[in-house]
Design a protein around this motif. Structure first.
Motif, PDB file in Angstrom:
ATOM      1  N   PHE A  23       0.822  -1.122   0.028  1.00  0.00           N
ATOM      2  CA  PHE A  23       0.018   0.035   0.116  1.00  0.00           C
ATOM      3  C   PHE A  23       0.913   1.351  -0.005  1.00  0.00           C
ATOM      4  O   PHE A  23       0.687   2.123  -0.722  1.00  0.00           O
ATOM      5  N   LEU A  24       1.896   1.463   0.896  1.00  0.00           N
ATOM      6  CA  LEU A  24       2.721   2.138   0.779  1.00  0.00           C
ATOM      7  C   LEU A  24       3.515   2.605  -0.695  1.00  0.00           C
ATOM      8  O   LEU A  24       3.723   3.728  -1.004  1.00  0.00           O
ATOM      9  N   GLY A  25       4.071   1.366  -1.255  1.00  0.00           N
ATOM     10  CA  GLY A  25       4.648   1.477  -2.359  1.00  0.00           C
ATOM     11  C   GLY A  25       3.793   2.190  -3.415  1.00  0.00           C
ATOM     12  O   GLY A  25       3.951   2.773  -4.323  1.00  0.00           O
ATOM     13  N   ASN A  26       2.303   1.663  -3.288  1.00  0.00           N
ATOM     14  CA  ASN A  26       1.514   2.271  -4.435  1.00  0.00           C
ATOM     15  C   ASN A  26       1.219   3.698  -4.267  1.00  0.00           C
ATOM     16  O   ASN A  26       1.325   4.476  -5.131  1.00  0.00           O
ATOM     17  N   ALA A  27       1.127   4.023  -3.001  1.00  0.00           N
ATOM     18  CA  ALA A  27       1.265   5.616  -2.607  1.00  0.00           C
ATOM     19  C   ALA A  27       2.152   6.316  -3.246  1.00  0.00           C
ATOM     20  O   ALA A  27       2.267   7.430  -3.877  1.00  0.00           O
ATOM     21  N   ILE A  28       3.466   5.806  -3.298  1.00  0.00           N
ATOM     22  CA  ILE A  28       4.764   6.425  -3.722  1.00  0.00           C
ATOM     23  C   ILE A  28       4.691   6.378  -5.056  1.00  0.00           C
ATOM     24  O   ILE A  28       5.104   7.417  -5.799  1.00  0.00           O
ATOM     25  N   ALA A  29       4.414   5.322  -5.524  1.00  0.00           N
ATOM     26  CA  ALA A  29       4.425   5.182  -7.265  1.00  0.00           C
ATOM     27  C   ALA A  29       3.408   6.269  -7.689  1.00  0.00           C
ATOM     28  O   ALA A  29       3.457   6.901  -8.951  1.00  0.00           O
ATOM     29  N   LEU A  47       1.492  12.574   1.062  1.00  0.00           N
ATOM     30  CA  LEU A  47       2.482  12.590   2.139  1.00  0.00           C
ATOM     31  C   LEU A  47       1.352  12.043   3.325  1.00  0.00           C
ATOM     32  O   LEU A  47       1.587  11.167   4.204  1.00  0.00           O
ATOM     33  N   ARG A  48       0.140  12.422   3.413  1.00  0.00           N
ATOM     34  CA  ARG A  48      -0.851  11.738   4.288  1.00  0.00           C
ATOM     35  C   ARG A  48      -1.124  10.316   4.142  1.00  0.00           C
ATOM     36  O   ARG A  48      -1.224   9.641   5.118  1.00  0.00           O
ATOM     37  N   ARG A  49      -1.319  10.068   2.787  1.00  0.00           N
ATOM     38  CA  ARG A  49      -1.547   8.606   2.533  1.00  0.00           C
ATOM     39  C   ARG A  49      -0.249   7.691   2.859  1.00  0.00           C
ATOM     40  O   ARG A  49      -0.292   6.427   3.460  1.00  0.00           O
ATOM     41  N   ILE A  98      -9.659   4.373   3.891  1.00  0.00           N
ATOM     42  CA  ILE A  98     -10.853   5.328   3.910  1.00  0.00           C
ATOM     43  C   ILE A  98     -10.298   6.714   3.351  1.00  0.00           C
ATOM     44  O   ILE A  98     -10.902   7.282   2.425  1.00  0.00           O
ATOM     45  N   TRP A  99      -9.085   7.349   3.855  1.00  0.00           N
ATOM     46  CA  TRP A  99      -8.808   8.545   3.433  1.00  0.00           C
ATOM     47  C   TRP A  99      -8.307   8.528   2.097  1.00  0.00           C
ATOM     48  O   TRP A  99      -8.583   9.427   1.027  1.00  0.00           O
ATOM     49  N   SER A 100      -7.728   7.442   1.460  1.00  0.00           N
ATOM     50  CA  SER A 100      -7.469   7.317  -0.262  1.00  0.00           C
ATOM     51  C   SER A 100      -8.879   7.203  -0.861  1.00  0.00           C
ATOM     52  O   SER A 100      -8.611   7.907  -1.776  1.00  0.00           O
ATOM     53  N   TYR A 101      -9.541   6.609  -0.607  1.00  0.00           N
ATOM     54  CA  TYR A 101     -11.075   6.645  -1.208  1.00  0.00           C
ATOM     55  C   TYR A 101     -11.576   7.806  -1.105  1.00  0.00           C
ATOM     56  O   TYR A 101     -12.209   8.298  -2.138  1.00  0.00           O
ATOM     57  N   ILE A 102     -11.552   8.578   0.056  1.00  0.00           N
ATOM     58  CA  ILE A 102     -12.314   9.815   0.109  1.00  0.00           C
ATOM     59  C   ILE A 102     -11.746  10.964  -0.730  1.00  0.00           C
ATOM     60  O   ILE A 102     -12.246  11.831  -1.620  1.00  0.00           O
ATOM     61  N   THR A 103     -10.429  10.955  -0.938  1.00  0.00           N
ATOM     62  CA  THR A 103      -9.574  11.823  -1.790  1.00  0.00           C
ATOM     63  C   THR A 103      -9.973  11.742  -3.306  1.00  0.00           C
ATOM     64  O   THR A 103      -9.743  12.714  -3.931  1.00  0.00           O
ATOM     65  N   VAL A 104      -9.948  10.408  -3.518  1.00  0.00           N
ATOM     66  CA  VAL A 104     -10.119  10.022  -5.023  1.00  0.00           C
ATOM     67  C   VAL A 104     -11.491  10.395  -5.357  1.00  0.00           C
ATOM     68  O   VAL A 104     -11.783  10.645  -6.536  1.00  0.00           O
ATOM     69  N   TRP A 105     -12.543   9.998  -4.426  1.00  0.00           N
ATOM     70  CA  TRP A 105     -14.025  10.309  -4.818  1.00  0.00           C
ATOM     71  C   TRP A 105     -14.272  11.764  -4.757  1.00  0.00           C
ATOM     72  O   TRP A 105     -14.912  12.464  -5.433  1.00  0.00           O
TER      73      TRP A 105
END
Length: 105
Positions: A23-29, A47-49, A98-105
């Motif tokens: 999950f961390l690698g996905n955020a960095i990528a 950075l939050r994610r 959840i934060w990742s989902y909210i920021t994309v939605w």
């Protein structure tokens, strides 16, 4: 009984830490996929994610290490601490998802 719990927490913590590392690698990528001139605009979001993912990873590793330490120091509080750390890891990663989902939605 506590030895069984400690061994399961050690395995679960290691597996969950590995999942969280993905999950961390996905955020960095995702951050690196932006052009350099646009990275500043999305830096705080990533950075939050990534920070929440890193915290979840650290708690998962600490849960495993604490559970393994029960094999050497047979104090009951070690197992309870490892279970709490694993639970904290779950909560932090859930918040990151959840934060990742909210920021994309």
């Amino acid at each position: 009984m506590l030895l069984d719990v400690a061994s399961r927490v050690a395995i679960s913590g290691s597996a969950f830490a590995g999942f969280t590392l993905v999950f961390l690698g996905n955020a960095i990528a995702g951050y690196n996929s932006y052009e350099t001139e646009h990275q500043g605009a999305v830096r705080a979001q990533f950075l939050r994610r990534a920070g929440l993912s890193l915290a979840g990873f650290i708690f998962g590793v600490l849960a495993s290490a604490t559970a393994i330490s029960y094999l050497f120091f047979s104090y009951d509080w070690i197992v309870y601490t490892s279970v709490a750390l694993l639970g904290l890891s779950f909560v932090v990663v859930l918040i990151a998802a959840i934060w990742s989902y909210i920021t994309v939605w």
